[in-house]
Design an enzyme around this catalytic site. Sequence first.
Site, PDB file in Angstrom:
ATOM      1  N   VAL A  56       0.934  -1.203   0.088  1.00 29.84           N
ATOM      2  CA  VAL A  56      -0.217   0.111   0.127  1.00 29.84           C
ATOM      3  C   VAL A  56       0.810   1.324   0.041  1.00 29.84           C
ATOM      4  O   VAL A  56       0.505   2.215  -0.611  1.00 29.84           O
ATOM      5  CB  VAL A  56      -0.936  -0.042   1.308  1.00 29.84           C
ATOM      6  CG1 VAL A  56      -1.641   1.294   1.449  1.00 29.84           C
ATOM      7  CG2 VAL A  56      -1.905  -1.316   0.826  1.00 29.84           C
ATOM      8  N   ALA A  59       1.902   1.658  -3.459  1.00 33.79           N
ATOM      9  CA  ALA A  59       0.792   2.042  -4.314  1.00 33.79           C
ATOM     10  C   ALA A  59       0.390   3.864  -4.122  1.00 33.79           C
ATOM     11  O   ALA A  59       0.167   4.548  -5.033  1.00 33.79           O
ATOM     12  CB  ALA A  59      -0.605   1.398  -4.043  1.00 33.79           C
ATOM     13  N   GLU A  60       0.384   4.203  -2.758  1.00 32.68           N
ATOM     14  CA  GLU A  60      -0.035   5.390  -2.482  1.00 32.68           C
ATOM     15  C   GLU A  60       1.064   6.372  -2.788  1.00 32.68           C
ATOM     16  O   GLU A  60       1.011   7.318  -3.650  1.00 32.68           O
ATOM     17  CB  GLU A  60      -0.080   5.808  -1.060  1.00 32.68           C
ATOM     18  CG  GLU A  60      -0.519   7.058  -0.765  1.00 32.68           C
ATOM     19  CD  GLU A  60      -1.200   7.310   0.493  1.00 32.68           C
ATOM     20  OE1 GLU A  60      -1.394   8.586   0.845  1.00 32.68           O
ATOM     21  OE2 GLU A  60      -1.755   6.406   1.298  1.00 32.68           O
ATOM     22  N   SER A  61       2.337   5.830  -3.049  1.00 30.41           N
ATOM     23  CA  SER A  61       3.649   6.796  -3.454  1.00 30.41           C
ATOM     24  C   SER A  61       3.378   6.858  -4.879  1.00 30.41           C
ATOM     25  O   SER A  61       3.693   8.027  -5.374  1.00 30.41           O
ATOM     26  CB  SER A  61       4.996   5.935  -3.141  1.00 30.41           C
ATOM     27  OG  SER A  61       5.180   5.870  -1.676  1.00 30.41           O
TER      28      SER A  61
END
Length: 138
Positions: A56, A59-61
Amino acid sequence: MKAEVLKQANSACKNTLMETLHIEIVDFGDNFLIAKMPVTPRVHQPDGVLHGGATVALAESVGSFASHIFTDVDKYFVRGIEISANHIKSVKTGNVYAKATFLHKGRTTQLLDIKVTDDDDNLISICKLSTITLPKTS
């Protein structure tokens, strides 16, 4: 030109979580951004597979960075406001790749679909990220 943009993008990640997790931006286009992260014991959960939280974070990065590079950062800043993830498959070694693609690229909010795959292009996780673009104040 693309190599120079990638070099600048990766140098902006110094002293951040992206550097800690060895996340590297490897490609981009008009509607996407791809980053990779090595799967080593530093991102494992105790039983030796990739930790969902590390996935996650990748993914957020990549999603936030995608929103950031398509924003006038002199006038605005980007923040993630919601992320969801469905983990499909485990990984023990190699690399994982996160490809963030815009589903909605609005002036204020953005919605990104992020697919995380392994070295053999197996789907590892599917994530959705919402970001918001807000004006900087003096």
